[in-house]
Design an enzyme around this catalytic site. Structure first.
Site, PDB file in Angstrom:
ATOM      1  N   TRP A   1      -2.559  -3.129  -1.547  1.00 23.66           N
ATOM      2  CA  TRP A   1      -2.219  -4.484  -1.820  1.00 23.66           C
ATOM      3  C   TRP A   1      -3.151  -5.104  -0.942  1.00 23.66           C
ATOM      4  O   TRP A   1      -3.330  -5.020   0.498  1.00 23.66           O
ATOM      5  CB  TRP A   1      -0.897  -4.416  -1.410  1.00 23.66           C
ATOM      6  CG  TRP A   1       0.005  -5.918  -1.375  1.00 23.66           C
ATOM      7  CD1 TRP A   1       0.708  -6.228  -2.434  1.00 23.66           C
ATOM      8  CD2 TRP A   1      -0.164  -6.952  -0.691  1.00 23.66           C
ATOM      9  NE1 TRP A   1       1.031  -7.336  -2.333  1.00 23.66           N
ATOM     10  CE2 TRP A   1       0.476  -8.009  -1.145  1.00 23.66           C
ATOM     11  CE3 TRP A   1      -0.538  -7.078   0.667  1.00 23.66           C
ATOM     12  CZ2 TRP A   1       1.014  -9.150  -0.451  1.00 23.66           C
ATOM     13  CZ3 TRP A   1      -0.492  -8.447   1.303  1.00 23.66           C
ATOM     14  CH2 TRP A   1       0.355  -9.441   0.481  1.00 23.66           C
TER      15      TRP A   1
ATOM     16  N   CYS B   1       0.889  -1.214  -0.031  1.00 22.25           N
ATOM     17  CA  CYS B   1       0.062  -0.002   0.120  1.00 22.25           C
ATOM     18  C   CYS B   1       0.723   1.285  -0.063  1.00 22.25           C
ATOM     19  O   CYS B   1       1.706   1.300   0.719  1.00 22.25           O
ATOM     20  CB  CYS B   1      -0.932  -0.037   1.089  1.00 22.25           C
ATOM     21  SG  CYS B   1      -2.064  -1.289   1.149  1.00 22.25           S
TER      22      CYS B   1
ATOM     23  N   LYS C   1       7.393  -4.572  -1.808  1.00 21.43           N
ATOM     24  CA  LYS C   1       8.835  -4.049  -1.553  1.00 21.43           C
ATOM     25  C   LYS C   1       8.979  -4.308   0.048  1.00 21.43           C
ATOM     26  O   LYS C   1      10.008  -4.379   0.672  1.00 21.43           O
ATOM     27  CB  LYS C   1       9.237  -2.758  -2.271  1.00 21.43           C
ATOM     28  CG  LYS C   1      10.687  -2.391  -1.964  1.00 21.43           C
ATOM     29  CD  LYS C   1      11.527  -3.123  -2.800  1.00 21.43           C
ATOM     30  CE  LYS C   1      12.946  -2.776  -2.411  1.00 21.43           C
ATOM     31  NZ  LYS C   1      13.854  -3.705  -2.738  1.00 21.43           N
TER      32      LYS C   1
ATOM     33  N   GLU D   1      19.901 -17.306  -1.290  1.00 15.82           N
ATOM     34  CA  GLU D   1      19.749 -15.833  -1.751  1.00 15.82           C
ATOM     35  C   GLU D   1      19.358 -15.923  -3.406  1.00 15.82           C
ATOM     36  O   GLU D   1      18.664 -15.400  -4.268  1.00 15.82           O
ATOM     37  CB  GLU D   1      20.594 -14.615  -1.552  1.00 15.82           C
ATOM     38  CG  GLU D   1      20.487 -13.467  -2.290  1.00 15.82           C
ATOM     39  CD  GLU D   1      19.074 -12.743  -1.694  1.00 15.82           C
ATOM     40  OE1 GLU D   1      18.302 -13.244  -0.887  1.00 15.82           O
ATOM     41  OE2 GLU D   1      18.774 -11.665  -2.541  1.00 15.82           O
TER      42      GLU D   1
ATOM     43  N   ASN E   1      -2.597   2.728   4.854  1.00 14.03           N
ATOM     44  CA  ASN E   1      -1.822   1.805   4.625  1.00 14.03           C
ATOM     45  C   ASN E   1      -1.468   1.183   6.239  1.00 14.03           C
ATOM     46  O   ASN E   1      -1.305   2.059   7.030  1.00 14.03           O
ATOM     47  CB  ASN E   1      -0.445   2.078   4.207  1.00 14.03           C
ATOM     48  CG  ASN E   1       0.700   1.271   4.396  1.00 14.03           C
ATOM     49  OD1 ASN E   1       0.549   0.031   4.557  1.00 14.03           O
ATOM     50  ND2 ASN E   1       1.795   1.446   4.317  1.00 14.03           N
ATOM     51  N   GLY E   2      -1.822  -0.619   6.271  1.00 15.29           N
ATOM     52  CA  GLY E   2      -1.618  -0.880   7.633  1.00 15.29           C
ATOM     53  C   GLY E   2      -2.882  -1.760   7.719  1.00 15.29           C
ATOM     54  O   GLY E   2      -3.564  -2.026   6.687  1.00 15.29           O
TER      55      GLY E   2
ATOM     56  N   ARG F   1       6.120  -0.850  -4.342  1.00 17.37           N
ATOM     57  CA  ARG F   1       5.740  -1.285  -3.017  1.00 17.37           C
ATOM     58  C   ARG F   1       5.105  -2.450  -3.250  1.00 17.37           C
ATOM     59  O   ARG F   1       4.838  -3.304  -2.534  1.00 17.37           O
ATOM     60  CB  ARG F   1       5.031  -0.322  -2.269  1.00 17.37           C
ATOM     61  CG  ARG F   1       6.105   1.070  -1.800  1.00 17.37           C
ATOM     62  CD  ARG F   1       5.256   1.923  -1.147  1.00 17.37           C
ATOM     63  NE  ARG F   1       4.908   1.578   0.209  1.00 17.37           N
ATOM     64  CZ  ARG F   1       5.476   1.593   1.190  1.00 17.37           C
ATOM     65  NH1 ARG F   1       6.909   2.329   1.227  1.00 17.37           N
ATOM     66  NH2 ARG F   1       4.867   1.334   2.420  1.00 17.37           N
TER      67      ARG F   1
ATOM     68  N   GLU G   1      11.475 -15.214  -7.023  1.00 20.52           N
ATOM     69  CA  GLU G   1      10.838 -13.790  -6.958  1.00 20.52           C
ATOM     70  C   GLU G   1      10.547 -13.381  -8.460  1.00 20.52           C
ATOM     71  O   GLU G   1       9.448 -12.895  -8.703  1.00 20.52           O
ATOM     72  CB  GLU G   1      11.722 -12.841  -6.384  1.00 20.52           C
ATOM     73  CG  GLU G   1      11.721 -12.925  -4.831  1.00 20.52           C
ATOM     74  CD  GLU G   1      12.512 -11.833  -4.198  1.00 20.52           C
ATOM     75  OE1 GLU G   1      12.256 -11.136  -3.265  1.00 20.52           O
ATOM     76  OE2 GLU G   1      13.619 -11.608  -4.555  1.00 20.52           O
TER      77      GLU G   1
ATOM     78  N   HIS H   1      20.047 -35.769   1.548  1.00 22.58           N
ATOM     79  CA  HIS H   1      19.001 -36.088   2.499  1.00 22.58           C
ATOM     80  C   HIS H   1      17.535 -35.642   1.931  1.00 22.58           C
ATOM     81  O   HIS H   1      16.710 -35.308   2.688  1.00 22.58           O
ATOM     82  CB  HIS H   1      19.227 -35.299   3.789  1.00 22.58           C
ATOM     83  CG  HIS H   1      20.296 -35.862   4.579  1.00 22.58           C
ATOM     84  ND1 HIS H   1      20.425 -36.991   5.217  1.00 22.58           N
ATOM     85  CD2 HIS H   1      21.568 -35.243   4.561  1.00 22.58           C
ATOM     86  CE1 HIS H   1      21.571 -37.002   5.625  1.00 22.58           C
ATOM     87  NE2 HIS H   1      22.425 -35.953   5.295  1.00 22.58           N
TER      88      HIS H   1
ATOM     89  N   LYS I   1      16.185 -14.988  -5.354  1.00 16.47           N
ATOM     90  CA  LYS I   1      15.984 -14.036  -6.598  1.00 16.47           C
ATOM     91  C   LYS I   1      15.128 -14.816  -7.523  1.00 16.47           C
ATOM     92  O   LYS I   1      14.521 -14.098  -8.524  1.00 16.47           O
ATOM     93  CB  LYS I   1      17.341 -13.682  -7.008  1.00 16.47           C
ATOM     94  CG  LYS I   1      18.250 -12.729  -6.248  1.00 16.47           C
ATOM     95  CD  LYS I   1      17.741 -11.330  -6.151  1.00 16.47           C
ATOM     96  CE  LYS I   1      16.822 -11.185  -5.127  1.00 16.47           C
ATOM     97  NZ  LYS I   1      16.738 -10.885  -4.041  1.00 16.47           N
TER      98      LYS I   1
HETATM   99  C1  G6P Z   1      10.094  -8.180   1.057  1.00 15.37           C
HETATM  100  C2  G6P Z   1      11.084  -7.692  -0.024  1.00 15.37           C
HETATM  101  C3  G6P Z   1      12.542  -8.268   0.052  1.00 15.37           C
HETATM  102  C4  G6P Z   1      12.926  -7.932   1.437  1.00 15.37           C
HETATM  103  C5  G6P Z   1      12.092  -8.342   2.653  1.00 15.37           C
HETATM  104  C6  G6P Z   1      12.472  -7.659   3.739  1.00 15.37           C
HETATM  105  O1  G6P Z   1      10.005  -9.460   0.840  1.00 15.37           O
HETATM  106  O2  G6P Z   1      10.457  -7.977  -1.364  1.00 15.37           O
HETATM  107  O3  G6P Z   1      13.052  -7.746  -0.851  1.00 15.37           O
HETATM  108  O4  G6P Z   1      13.985  -8.692   1.517  1.00 15.37           O
HETATM  109  O5  G6P Z   1      10.889  -7.874   2.406  1.00 15.37           O
HETATM  110  O6  G6P Z   1      12.739  -6.382   3.881  1.00 15.37           O
HETATM  111  P1  G6P Z   1      13.624  -5.289   4.609  1.00 15.37           P
HETATM  112  O7  G6P Z   1      12.740  -3.888   4.124  1.00 15.37           O
HETATM  113  O8  G6P Z   1      13.293  -5.634   5.884  1.00 15.37           O
HETATM  114  O9  G6P Z   1      14.859  -5.631   4.372  1.00 15.37           O
END
Ligand code: G6P
Length: 612
Positions: free
Chosen positions: A74, A2, A607, A483, A100-101, A27, A490, A506, A487
């Site tokens: 969102w 949001c 985000k 990671e 937002n919230g 976002r 995502e 395993h 990526k």
């Molecule tokens: C969301 C974002 C990620 C991020 C995570 C933690 O999932 O899409 O890219 O790593 O939140 O966010 P932060 O702002 O706390 O690093």
């Protein structure tokens, strides 16, 4: 999650609101809307889907007026639909709200208001807010601010609110608790926004609203008070980055731009924190003595930042002898982790607004712990609630999939761990110098990997279309495997699993066949990790898996085993994750490109995850 914007001034509000919402697109959202004060009425326009749908609607039915609020939603309560989109109106159409919230007690408030004659049209939690404000005015609140304050006292949960009153044309209002909100200060115009990048092209100064504060914005003034109605003198901050930092700058996506920014950011971090004579300054208000006595560290974070935390744990354990644990903030906050006040908590967060990370900080503070955050966004909630902050300073990260913030978090941990090891005497000044000399090579090594992007693109395109992929790594590069897989899933929506290579037997070995790309992070190491990785690769080869290796430049052994190789320069073992992950960022990038996804705004993702 949001996005909130608001404008009051002498210009047309609608284009300004749309521009701000476009800058907040990263976002994550699934519908959008605006409300503008227009000829003595509040006019709204809302559309499901991308902002372009709202723009098309506004082109057909323009809304004219110079004050307004806007929102990207969102969905949480109720599906993405026009009715559930914000802004929401009071029964009499005189109050419009964006939020937002999450209002946790919305169901009971809705019931109470219904008995008083209020009609609700949406399924959202937000809709109770304009109705409660309206009810407060009916029940004697003498001003919009008083009605807002009475309303806020009834709300449980988190909010960043933008509020427009039909009968108060010279003001817009906002309030925050638990969700980010800033006030941008212009010349005879003022703004509200979820974050600075939304309005960076319009302002040079901002006020970061504190939790529990309410603001009245007029074209030439901003007044702030607490939820108790006590006036607050706000701290006005100069915005430290340029508007261009939030632009694509000729790159096809923000993500690609941010990948390319990494060498510069890493160099800048080294310049900022390491003096010419090899002294590390972490800019922390925690004293060297505090670190000398420290015997436990708990790192908490989410998503990509959690992988940075895993790396931080490995490095800190290795270099400082302190017992270090790391946990997902979303798990940590529900555990009973037997933390004593002597434990240092390190929250890691790009945005500084992740709900679970913040909840973990608050919990640890109640236990009396000190908090030393690694964070990117100045003025964010994590920054404000921590005792000390190591800023990653990488400028706004707009691509939803984190890249530059991650490598900056790893660099922050490297510098932090070396500093602590120095203070405690775990490493001699000579040893620290040697580490720092090796760390200085990392930005160039990252640059080298980026230069090889065409080769990586070919590998990404070759393997992009299977249903799944497996990422394997060990020790410092186990988090890199996680990671890399994150990526990939995502942005390319290909199922990807990151695994500790030693665990392959395993379970995941059952998946291996000629169709499965197995990405093996196998850079040379001074210890036995490299040999062990080679053995894992042989096991994959024996089962006809498609091996893609991340390997050290000049490694001929690996060329006999792997079908495709991303070569990276040799750097010290401890720092290989900062270099290796860049190859995996590009691999995911080009796989996603080949699959035709929306790389900067992948489906369903946000985000900044500001709700649980
Ligand atoms: C969301 C974002 C990620 C991020 C995570 C933690 O999932 O899409 O890219 O790593 O939140 O966010 P932060 O702002 O706390 O690093």
């Amino acid at each position: 999650m949001c996005g909130v914007v608001g404008y009051i001034g002498s210009k047309e509000a609608a284009p300004i609101l749309i521009d701000g919402l476009q800058r907040l697109e990263y976002r994550g959202y699934d519908s959008a809307g605006i409300a503008v004060l227009c000829g003595g009425k509040i006019e709204s326009s809302k559309e499901v889907g991308r902002l372009v749908n709202l723009e098309k609607m506004l082109a057909i039915h323009p809304i004219k007026g110079t004050r307004g609020i806007g929102h990207t939603r969102w969905a949480t309560h109720g599906a993405p639909s026009q009715i559930n989109s914000h802004p929401h109106l009071s029964s009499d159409g005189s109050i419009s709200v964006v939020h937002n919230g999450i209002i946790e007690n919305y169901a009971e408030l809705r019931e109470e208001l219904s008995t008083k004659g209020h009609k609700f049209i949406s399924e959202t939690d937000t809709e109770v807010v304009p109705h409660l404000i309206e009810q407060s005015l009916k029940e004697g609140a003498k001003s919009p601010v008083e009605a807002i304050l009475r309303t806020l006292k009834r709300l449980r949960g988190a909010y960043a609110l933008g509020i427009l009153f039909r009968d108060e044309p010279d003001a817009i209002y906002c309030a925050r608790k638990g969700s980010p909100l800033i006030i941008g200060l212009g010349e005879h115009e003022n703004f509200i926004a979820s974050d600075v990048p939304a309005i960076i092209n319009r302002i040079k100064k901002a006020i970061y609203l504190n939790d529990g504060e309410v603001a009245v914005l007029r074209a030439d003034s901003v007044e702030i008070c607490t939820i108790e109605g006590v006036a607050v003198v706000p701290e006005i901050k100069e915005i430290s980055f340029q508007a261009e930092a939030a632009e694509c700058a000729g790159f096809e996506t923000f993500m690609l731009k941010e990948i390319h920014e990494q060498p510069r950011i890493l160099r800048a971090m080294l310049e900022k924190h390491v003096s010419a004579d090899g002294k590390i300054d972490i800019g922390s208000s925690l004293s060297p003595d505090y670190f000398r006595k420290l015997n436990r560290i708990m790192i908490v974070s989410c998503g990509t930042a959690y992988h940075a935390g895993m790396y931080g744990k490995l490095l800190l354990e290795n270099l400082t002898g302190i017992a270090v644990e790391t946990d997902l903030a979303s798990e940590f906050r529900y555990r009973d982790p037997k933390i004593d006040p002597g434990t240092l908590i390190i929250p890691v967060s790009q945005s500084g607004e992740t709900a679970d990370t913040l909840a973990s900080i608050r919990m640890a503070k109640e236990w009396g712990c000190r908090i030393c955050a690694i964070c990117n966004v100045e003025g964010s909630s994590v920054v404000r609630e921590s005792d000390a902050v190591f800023f990653t300073n990488c400028g706004p990260e707009i691509g939803v999939a984190s890249t530059k913030a991650y490598t900056a978090q790893l660099m922050a941990f490297a510098l932090f761990a070396l500093y602590v090891a120095g203070v405690r005497g775990n490493l001699t000044p000579e040893q620290i110098k040697s580490y720092l000399t090796d760390l200085q090579e990392v930005p160039d090594a990252v640059h080298y990997v980026i230069q090889k992007k065409e080769e990586i693109r070919a590998i990404g395109e070759k393997h992009h279309d299977g249903p799944s992929s497996l990422y394997l790594g060990r020790k410092f590069n186990y988090p890199t495997a996680l990671e890399g897989a994150l990526k990939n899933k995502e942005i390319s929506y290909q199922h990807a699993e990151g695994y500790a290579a030693g665990e392959m037997k395993h379970g995941p070995i059952a998946l291996i066949n000629e169709a499965l790309p197995v990405i093996c992070i196998c850079t040379k190491t001074a210890d036995e990790v490299y040999e062990k990785m080679l053995s894992n690769i042989k096991e994959v080869e024996a089962r006809s898996g498609r091996i893609i290796a991340v390997a050290t430049e000049g490694d001929t052994e690996i060329a006999k085993l792997a079908g495709d190789i991303i070569y990276v320069p040799a750097v010290r073992d401890e720092f290989t994750p900062i270099v290796n992950v860049v190859g995996l960022q590009l691999l995911a990038y080009y796989a996603a490109r080949a699959r035709g996804t929306d790389i900067d705004k992948p489906r369903n993702l946000a985000k900044s995850v500001t709700v649980e």
